[in-house]
Design a protein around this motif. Structure first.
Motif, PDB file in Angstrom:
ATOM      1  N   GLY A   1      11.151   0.221  -1.975  1.00 56.05           N
ATOM      2  CA  GLY A   1      11.463   0.528  -0.586  1.00 56.05           C
ATOM      3  C   GLY A   1      11.989  -0.702   0.126  1.00 56.05           C
ATOM      4  O   GLY A   1      12.536  -1.630  -0.476  1.00 56.05           O
ATOM      5  N   VAL A   2      11.821  -0.731   1.465  1.00 59.58           N
ATOM      6  CA  VAL A   2      12.380  -1.789   2.309  1.00 59.58           C
ATOM      7  C   VAL A   2      11.253  -2.617   2.915  1.00 59.58           C
ATOM      8  O   VAL A   2      10.279  -2.064   3.433  1.00 59.58           O
ATOM      9  CB  VAL A   2      13.266  -1.203   3.429  1.00 59.58           C
TER      10      VAL A   2
ATOM     11  N   SER B   1      -0.234  -1.766  -4.475  1.00 57.77           N
ATOM     12  CA  SER B   1      -1.455  -1.452  -5.220  1.00 57.77           C
ATOM     13  C   SER B   1      -1.506  -0.005  -5.678  1.00 57.77           C
ATOM     14  O   SER B   1      -2.254   0.326  -6.599  1.00 57.77           O
ATOM     15  CB  SER B   1      -2.681  -1.760  -4.356  1.00 57.77           C
ATOM     16  N   THR B   2      -0.707   0.875  -5.058  1.00 53.68           N
ATOM     17  CA  THR B   2      -0.728   2.290  -5.429  1.00 53.68           C
ATOM     18  C   THR B   2       0.219   2.607  -6.584  1.00 53.68           C
ATOM     19  O   THR B   2       0.178   3.713  -7.120  1.00 53.68           O
ATOM     20  CB  THR B   2      -0.332   3.162  -4.224  1.00 53.68           C
ATOM     21  N   ALA B   3       1.082   1.669  -6.958  1.00 54.21           N
ATOM     22  CA  ALA B   3       2.050   1.908  -8.029  1.00 54.21           C
ATOM     23  C   ALA B   3       1.456   1.501  -9.372  1.00 54.21           C
ATOM     24  O   ALA B   3       0.699   0.531  -9.471  1.00 54.21           O
ATOM     25  CB  ALA B   3       3.337   1.131  -7.776  1.00 54.21           C
ATOM     26  N   SER B   4       1.808   2.250 -10.400  1.00 58.59           N
ATOM     27  CA  SER B   4       1.268   1.952 -11.724  1.00 58.59           C
ATOM     28  C   SER B   4       1.739   0.596 -12.236  1.00 58.59           C
ATOM     29  O   SER B   4       1.011  -0.089 -12.959  1.00 58.59           O
ATOM     30  CB  SER B   4       1.680   3.050 -12.710  1.00 58.59           C
ATOM     31  N   ASP B   5       2.963   0.189 -11.866  1.00 58.56           N
ATOM     32  CA  ASP B   5       3.480  -1.109 -12.313  1.00 58.56           C
ATOM     33  C   ASP B   5       3.241  -2.212 -11.292  1.00 58.56           C
ATOM     34  O   ASP B   5       3.682  -3.346 -11.490  1.00 58.56           O
ATOM     35  CB  ASP B   5       4.977  -1.009 -12.631  1.00 58.56           C
TER      36      ASP B   5
ATOM     37  N   ALA C   1       0.813  -1.222   0.000  1.00 58.95           N
ATOM     38  CA  ALA C   1       0.000   0.000   0.000  1.00 58.95           C
ATOM     39  C   ALA C   1       0.846   1.272   0.000  1.00 58.95           C
ATOM     40  O   ALA C   1       0.549   2.229   0.719  1.00 58.95           O
ATOM     41  CB  ALA C   1      -0.963   0.001   1.188  1.00 58.95           C
ATOM     42  N   GLY C   2       1.923   1.285  -0.783  1.00 58.39           N
ATOM     43  CA  GLY C   2       2.727   2.500  -0.935  1.00 58.39           C
ATOM     44  C   GLY C   2       3.719   2.758   0.174  1.00 58.39           C
ATOM     45  O   GLY C   2       4.381   3.801   0.184  1.00 58.39           O
TER      46      GLY C   2
END
Length: 694
Positions: free
Chosen positions: A336-337, A327-331, A286-287
């Motif tokens: 991140g970690v 789910s928030t990313a276009s790909d 979730a980003g």
């Protein structure tokens, strides 16, 4: 000779490599900075391409081929018929662009760059693997204790990148970038040649990123959030009645809060059969730029048995894949970690993220970067879809069951499986004509033959029986002893009283069958005791460091009392002392840890292992002495130097140098023997002191 030629280094070539490296690094840095302005996905791709560019440029700069080292070939040469959704990454414990190892890593690796501060390699438990393969394209650092020595039936294959300096003039101890590798033979070392790479990381990670995104978009069989659980202290996902898709996959989606929660999560109903269905759990980050896994993962198989974190060479019961996505990313790629802060089981797919292993993890670790800060264990994912392209699995299966079934009712007809019902195989009839006369007497022995393959099926669910033995570490040893004695005494009584009866004879056979199972599963017991490594980066003063070291030493003593193998104890202490030296916290407790390791080395049965471990201890002691001198701690220096004298004396004894030689005077021999005797007395006194403290 080729070895001598390979060992020679051209100064101009080395200068050219250095210059090319500096130039390439600068250009790469510029390219990456320019690319930063794009999306996160593009940035990740640019970094990947840059890393590959550096490796290629360095390889091209090597003008003198090392003919003494064999060509590593391509990964498809070693794995020509893979049927696994993870592809070649399924065959490696760590598959990453970069791996930084700070704790013992029990498994093989395939990395574009290695920062290896400790040892790694798949430990031999039952010697079920034929070969342990690792690929290291570039090296920042490598420990001399890396890899695991070959066994009676297992060999090693280690492929290094073309730009790595390898010297195999010593057949029993190759040198890699100036570091002697103790657990490899020169014949087990390979290298990329002529610009070819064993694994194309760019191509493989492109496949893995596509796979991760695709899995996250599949229609799930079930979706869970924390609201889905009635009891937050008993969170269970039961896959027993879930229907797999055509590929044998059961897809489940988790919201971000599920693994964020600090209560265990149990996955129930997994198959322990090597051909079982694969459970894919999509975890939405979730980003989050730092997603924390606070849930311990527990596994209960479909037969009710459980599994705990452990070292193993049997991977047939791993059918659990965790796919981390955003789910928030276009790909849909998680970046991140991902911090794993509780014991975790199951393979992890996070091709664009960084994994921090702060607790034990069993499975494949597939990520852009992997940081190992707690012991991890190899446990390869088994994605056993029906292999339509594999004739070896399709053809024999239908023929084997057909043979024994028609043998009982019929005679010669069922013996010919290729053309049943025809009269052409009449020449073969003389052989079946003989069993026709006795009738039912000879077909009967055919029955146990098809039943023989069923025996290994009963061994599959045995692995989780380790859970029965796990509580023994927390209980007194006296409680475990009567449990082992009672099943031995009970069968002896009926054997003597009722020797003529068949039923009491069969009853003691059951404990006899279970007894060898218990012996087999005592092998992986030792590493199950998890000793937490103190995080010295968060320690502020020497008192706090000593307290953390004391706790570690107490846990090590518990392991020793529980019967953990000496080599395992030594490995853990070596890892701990290396961490202390790296963090600059060498204290009196460090000396005690090294002394404990020295005691355990003396228990090892193989002289060669003693020599290797004593050499490792001498190296660590020298590093600790240098650090103590830098801090002007003369008392600590004296303790370390005294310990070094003991280890050096024992090493001389192990190498056979303590006996009088033709070039030695009697006084020299007596002096060395005196040192060895003093070492033994000091060790005895130390052991007594530790027992009194306990």
């Amino acid at each position: 000779s080729n070895n001598a030629k390979a060992a020679t280094t051209d100064t101009d070539t080395a200068s050219a490599v250095t210059a090319t490296t500096d130039t390439t690094a600068a250009e790469t840095s510029t390219d990456t900075n320019d690319t930063t302005a794009t999306t996160n996905s593009a940035k990740t791709t640019a970094q990947m391409v840059s890393a590959q560019t550096v490796a290629t440029t360095l390889s091209q700069a090597v003008t003198q081929a090392n003919d003494a080292v064999a060509d590593g070939g391509n990964v498809t040469d070693d794995y020509p018929d893979l049927h696994n959704m993870l592809g070649v990454s399924s065959q490696f414990h760590i598959f990453a662009r970069e791996a930084e190892l700070h704790a013992h890593t029990n498994g093989n690796i395939a990395v574009q760059n290695l920062v290896g501060n400790v040892n790694f390699g798949t430990n031999i438990i039952e010697e079920l693997l034929d070969k342990d393969i690792s690929y290291i394209q570039n090296i920042t650092n490598i420990a001399g204790s890396s890899f695991v020595s070959a066994g009676e039936t297992r060999s090693n294959k280690v492929i290094f990148g073309e730009n790595i300096d390898i010297d195999v003039s010593n057949p029993n101890r190759p040198m890699v970038n100036g570091v002697y590798i103790d657990h490899l033979l020169a014949s087990e070392v390979y290298q990329d040649k002529d610009g070819n790479v064993y694994i194309d990381f760019d191509a493989e990670f492109a496949k893995l990123e596509k796979l991760s995104a695709s899995l996250s978009e599949q229609t799930p069989e079930a979706t869970y959030s924390n609201d889905s659980f009635d009891d937050m202290n008993q969170r269970v996902i039961d896959v027993t009645d879930m229907e797999p898709d055509a590929d044998g996959h059961i897809v489940i989606n988790l919201s971000a809060d599920v693994l964020n929660t600090s209560t265990p999560l149990t996955i129930k109903g997994l198959s322990a059969d090597p051909d079982g269905n694969t459970v894919i759990i999509n975890v939405d980050t979730a980003g989050s730029t730092n997603y924390q896994v606070n849930s311990q993962i527990k596994i209960i198989y479909d037969d009710g048995t459980e599994r705990n974190n452990q070292e193993t060479e049997d991977f047939g019961d791993n059918h659990l894949l965790w796919n981390f996505y955003d789910s928030t990313a276009s790909d849909k790629l998680a970046t991140g970690v991902i911090s794993v802060d509780r014991p975790f089981q199951g393979s992890i797919l996070a091709p664009a993220a960084e994994i921090d292993a702060n607790q034990n993890i069993d499975g494949n670790l597939i990520a852009n970067k992997v940081n190992v800060k707690a012991e991890t264990h190899r446990w390869d994912l088994q994605d056993n879809v029906d292999n339509e392209n594999d004739p070896d699995t399709d053809e024999p299966d239908p023929t084997e069951p057909e043979d024994p079934e028609p043998v009982e009712p019929g005679g010669p007809a069922p013996i010919d499986p290729e053309e049943p019902g025809t009269n052409e195989p009449e020449p073969n009839e003389p052989e079946p004509s003989e069993p026709e006369e006795p009738g039912t007497n000879e077909p009967e022995p055919n029955d146990p033959e098809p039943n023989e393959p069923e025996e290994p099926e009963f061994q599959k669910p045995v692995h989780p029986t380790l859970d029965v033995e796990m509580p023994n570490f927390d209980e007194d040893e006296e409680e475990a002893e009567p449990d082992e004695e009672t099943p031995v005494e009970e069968p002896e009584v009926p054997d003597e009283e009722t020797p003529d009866e068949e039923e009491p004879v069969e009853e003691p056979e059951e404990p006899d069958e279970e007894a060898p199972d218990e012996v087999e599963y005592q092998k992986p017991e030792h590493p199950i005791i998890d000793v937490e490594m103190p995080d010295f980066d968060e320690i502020d003063d020497e008192a706090e460091a000593e307290e953390a070291e004391e706790e570690f030493e107490e846990e090590i003593e518990d392991e020793i009392e529980a019967g953990v193998e000496p080599d395992e104890v030594v490995d853990q202490i070596v890892d701990e002392v290396e961490n202390e030296i790296d963090a600059g916290w060498v204290t009196d407790e460090t000396v005690e840890e090294l002394e404990t390791a020295f005691e355990e080395v003396q228990k090892e049965a193989v002289i060669g292992d003693q020599i290797n471990d004593e050499e490792t201890l001498l190296n660590l002691i020298d590093q600790a002495i240098a650090q103590a001198k830098a801090h002007h701690n003369s008392a600590l220096v004296a303790e370390l130097q005294a310990l070094r004298t003991k280890v050096a004396a024992a090493l001389a004894v192990a190498q056979g140098k303590s006996l009088p030689q033709t070039s030695e005077t009697p006084n020299q021999a007596i002096s060395l023997a005196g040192i060895a005797l003093a070492s033994t007395l000091m060790l005895g006194a130390y052991a007594s002191r530790r027992k009194r403290q306990n």
